[in-house]
Design an enzyme around this catalytic site. Sequence first.
Site, PDB file in Angstrom:
ATOM      1  N   ASP A 168       0.821  -1.190  -0.026  1.00 22.70           N
ATOM      2  CA  ASP A 168       0.006  -0.044   0.080  1.00 22.70           C
ATOM      3  C   ASP A 168       0.790   1.291  -0.078  1.00 22.70           C
ATOM      4  O   ASP A 168       0.687   2.175   0.786  1.00 22.70           O
ATOM      5  CB  ASP A 168      -0.962  -0.018   1.304  1.00 22.70           C
ATOM      6  CG  ASP A 168      -1.795  -1.381   1.268  1.00 22.70           C
ATOM      7  OD1 ASP A 168      -3.024  -1.039   1.072  1.00 22.70           O
ATOM      8  OD2 ASP A 168      -1.242  -2.400   1.433  1.00 22.70           O
ATOM      9  N   ASP A 195      -1.487  -3.091  -3.994  1.00 25.78           N
ATOM     10  CA  ASP A 195      -1.891  -1.454  -4.003  1.00 25.78           C
ATOM     11  C   ASP A 195      -0.461  -0.723  -4.213  1.00 25.78           C
ATOM     12  O   ASP A 195       0.127  -0.328  -3.224  1.00 25.78           O
ATOM     13  CB  ASP A 195      -2.302  -0.985  -2.550  1.00 25.78           C
ATOM     14  CG  ASP A 195      -3.887  -1.380  -2.438  1.00 25.78           C
ATOM     15  OD1 ASP A 195      -4.579  -1.988  -3.420  1.00 25.78           O
ATOM     16  OD2 ASP A 195      -4.749  -0.971  -1.553  1.00 25.78           O
ATOM     17  N   TYR A 198      -1.976   4.083  -6.482  1.00 27.21           N
ATOM     18  CA  TYR A 198      -3.142   4.511  -5.900  1.00 27.21           C
ATOM     19  C   TYR A 198      -3.433   5.553  -7.052  1.00 27.21           C
ATOM     20  O   TYR A 198      -4.301   6.643  -6.811  1.00 27.21           O
ATOM     21  CB  TYR A 198      -3.003   5.356  -4.631  1.00 27.21           C
ATOM     22  CG  TYR A 198      -3.109   4.233  -3.571  1.00 27.21           C
ATOM     23  CD1 TYR A 198      -4.201   4.087  -2.857  1.00 27.21           C
ATOM     24  CD2 TYR A 198      -1.924   3.531  -3.208  1.00 27.21           C
ATOM     25  CE1 TYR A 198      -4.308   3.259  -1.717  1.00 27.21           C
ATOM     26  CE2 TYR A 198      -2.079   2.625  -2.191  1.00 27.21           C
ATOM     27  CZ  TYR A 198      -3.334   2.349  -1.465  1.00 27.21           C
ATOM     28  OH  TYR A 198      -3.538   1.565  -0.324  1.00 27.21           O
ATOM     29  N   ASN A 233      -6.645  -4.146  -4.681  1.00 27.92           N
ATOM     30  CA  ASN A 233      -7.971  -3.523  -4.895  1.00 27.92           C
ATOM     31  C   ASN A 233      -7.724  -2.278  -5.623  1.00 27.92           C
ATOM     32  O   ASN A 233      -8.463  -1.715  -6.753  1.00 27.92           O
ATOM     33  CB  ASN A 233      -8.878  -3.303  -3.773  1.00 27.92           C
ATOM     34  CG  ASN A 233      -8.505  -2.405  -2.678  1.00 27.92           C
ATOM     35  OD1 ASN A 233      -7.211  -2.864  -2.054  1.00 27.92           O
ATOM     36  ND2 ASN A 233      -9.027  -1.277  -2.405  1.00 27.92           N
ATOM     37  N   HIS A 318      -3.118  -9.740  -0.949  1.00 23.22           N
ATOM     38  CA  HIS A 318      -3.357  -8.278  -0.608  1.00 23.22           C
ATOM     39  C   HIS A 318      -4.334  -8.278   0.721  1.00 23.22           C
ATOM     40  O   HIS A 318      -4.181  -7.464   1.833  1.00 23.22           O
ATOM     41  CB  HIS A 318      -4.282  -7.725  -1.527  1.00 23.22           C
ATOM     42  CG  HIS A 318      -4.069  -6.230  -1.320  1.00 23.22           C
ATOM     43  ND1 HIS A 318      -3.110  -5.606  -0.972  1.00 23.22           N
ATOM     44  CD2 HIS A 318      -5.287  -5.498  -1.229  1.00 23.22           C
ATOM     45  CE1 HIS A 318      -3.496  -4.055  -0.861  1.00 23.22           C
ATOM     46  NE2 HIS A 318      -5.111  -4.144  -0.844  1.00 23.22           N
ATOM     47  N   HIS A 328     -11.465  -3.144   7.201  1.00 20.26           N
ATOM     48  CA  HIS A 328     -11.371  -4.254   6.264  1.00 20.26           C
ATOM     49  C   HIS A 328     -11.565  -5.476   7.148  1.00 20.26           C
ATOM     50  O   HIS A 328     -10.972  -6.722   6.563  1.00 20.26           O
ATOM     51  CB  HIS A 328     -10.189  -4.304   5.397  1.00 20.26           C
ATOM     52  CG  HIS A 328      -9.902  -3.192   4.578  1.00 20.26           C
ATOM     53  ND1 HIS A 328     -10.855  -2.623   3.629  1.00 20.26           N
ATOM     54  CD2 HIS A 328      -8.822  -2.271   4.263  1.00 20.26           C
ATOM     55  CE1 HIS A 328     -10.418  -1.556   3.205  1.00 20.26           C
ATOM     56  NE2 HIS A 328      -9.442  -1.281   3.541  1.00 20.26           N
ATOM     57  N   HIS A 355      -3.233  -4.033   2.513  1.00 19.25           N
ATOM     58  CA  HIS A 355      -4.649  -3.615   2.797  1.00 19.25           C
ATOM     59  C   HIS A 355      -5.065  -2.754   3.879  1.00 19.25           C
ATOM     60  O   HIS A 355      -5.514  -1.745   3.782  1.00 19.25           O
ATOM     61  CB  HIS A 355      -5.680  -5.001   2.566  1.00 19.25           C
ATOM     62  CG  HIS A 355      -7.001  -4.653   2.046  1.00 19.25           C
ATOM     63  ND1 HIS A 355      -7.192  -3.714   0.978  1.00 19.25           N
ATOM     64  CD2 HIS A 355      -8.450  -5.226   2.215  1.00 19.25           C
ATOM     65  CE1 HIS A 355      -8.594  -3.427   0.781  1.00 19.25           C
ATOM     66  NE2 HIS A 355      -9.388  -4.405   1.680  1.00 19.25           N
ATOM     67  N   VAL A 356      -4.963  -3.342   4.901  1.00 19.11           N
ATOM     68  CA  VAL A 356      -5.342  -2.507   6.074  1.00 19.11           C
ATOM     69  C   VAL A 356      -3.813  -1.430   6.527  1.00 19.11           C
ATOM     70  O   VAL A 356      -2.805  -1.964   6.470  1.00 19.11           O
ATOM     71  CB  VAL A 356      -5.223  -3.419   7.405  1.00 19.11           C
ATOM     72  CG1 VAL A 356      -5.535  -2.610   8.538  1.00 19.11           C
ATOM     73  CG2 VAL A 356      -6.365  -4.466   7.183  1.00 19.11           C
ATOM     74  N   HIS A 357      -4.291  -0.344   6.849  1.00 17.10           N
ATOM     75  CA  HIS A 357      -3.121   0.910   6.596  1.00 17.10           C
ATOM     76  C   HIS A 357      -2.507   0.762   7.992  1.00 17.10           C
ATOM     77  O   HIS A 357      -2.632   1.704   8.540  1.00 17.10           O
ATOM     78  CB  HIS A 357      -3.621   2.183   6.020  1.00 17.10           C
ATOM     79  CG  HIS A 357      -4.046   1.874   4.720  1.00 17.10           C
ATOM     80  ND1 HIS A 357      -4.779   2.956   4.088  1.00 17.10           N
ATOM     81  CD2 HIS A 357      -3.952   1.100   3.747  1.00 17.10           C
ATOM     82  CE1 HIS A 357      -4.982   2.642   3.065  1.00 17.10           C
ATOM     83  NE2 HIS A 357      -4.500   1.492   2.736  1.00 17.10           N
TER      84      HIS A 357
END
Length: 478
Positions: A168, A195, A198, A233, A318, A328, A355-357
């Site tokens: 991410d 990710d 962006y 995603n 991801h 999420h 995925h999870v920041h």
Amino acid sequence: MASGQQFTSFELLLKLFLILALVKRGSAGITSTFTRSQWQSFDIPLDHKVFAIPNGYNAPQQVHITQGDYDGKAVIISWVTADKPGPSKVQYGTSEKKYDFSADGTVTNYTFYNYKSGYIHHCLLDGLEYETKYYYKIGVGDSSREFWFQTPPKIDADSPFTFGIIGDLGQTYNSLSTLEHYMQSGGQTVLFVGDLSYADRYQYNDVGIRWDSWGRFIERSAAYQPWIWSAGNHEIEYMPDVGEVLPFKSYLHRFSTPYLASKSNNPLWYAIRRASAHIIVLSSYSPHVKYTPQWQWLREELKRVDRKKTPWLIILMHVPIYNSNQAHFMEGESMRAVFEHWFVCYRVDFIIAGHVHAYERSYRISNIRYNVSSGDRYPVPDKSAPVYVTVGDGGNQEGLAGRFWDPQPEYSAFREASYGHSTLEIKNRTHAFLHWYRNDDGQKVPADSVIFLNQHWASNLRRRRLKNCLKARGKISF
């Protein structure tokens, strides 16, 4: 003085014993209370020097490499030329400025709304020697550019290797901090858990423009060492309002993977072997239920794993399967329901996601006994299960995911919402170090470090020691 030093050493050993005892019981979960004053999460302006276009007409840009085969003796070199195709040739050799070999690649381009990409080149260099530094040159005349890369050690159970882990990332000032700190870490190959740019947060032609800027942004690292790609995603880019309905269109044109080498029929899921690790990449956003192509491929790929040669079994995806963040939460449940029993059966060492920041590390747990109507309804400690690691904190413009569920679930060992990256430092067939570093507004600060025993060799070693002990005591005979 000597007795004082001895007492101090005893105290340290006692503290270490107590910590390890707590961790073994799974009762030492930590939610970090670190508070950071983060930089604002907006993308770096396009005129910033980190996005600078290289000098020269039609000069190669956005250069990046990835592993090109199953065993680490090939690389795929990718780059973009903006004005015209030019040659898709790579010259390379083992001495600087002396290129004894060359390879020809392919060139393609694509459109997205009214944006037309540059000419995207992919070139395979194969038949390389292990543990060798190669220099390579792309482009022609005064616009040519030169880089280098190092091939990994041969496939061997005791080959040491250090992987970086980034997810991410995006292209903010926090992203730049993450990338710069990773480049100081000693990592030899990046495991990227989805990710990327962006760019999908933009509209119309700006989507493609922000893919180009991100390609130039990561070149400082990705042109010199392989980045192993997995899609998230933000790579889907399903935008029917502008007529773009082909998922992963930009991603698949720009980033090549060696999927055919692992008998996959899709570049979104594949496997490689590198040093002492067998790495499997899964696609969270592709069908994965029973009988689908991804399911069938993974079933066969797990059978190919040889822990005598590659003892460390690592899976990238991801979406996290286990996650105690409100962001999420349980999005990975469909993949868990299908694959978790395989992960436990094959004693996977690590499942790494983004995925999870935020950052999170689990204990070894599983939920394979629950079958809707009976069995344990919660994850339970399981020595055969993987450790689940979430590294979705690269720095993107959406910001951090700071809302963790309270109280902290028993399966969660450590969690913190800060930007950063991880490294997995494999020492030999039995031991590896997992580190997570928070950026801390410009300072590389270690926040989580754990030593792990290999799932295959450590368990075999324990059994051998037990047998030897019992044999010495006359308890068993052979």
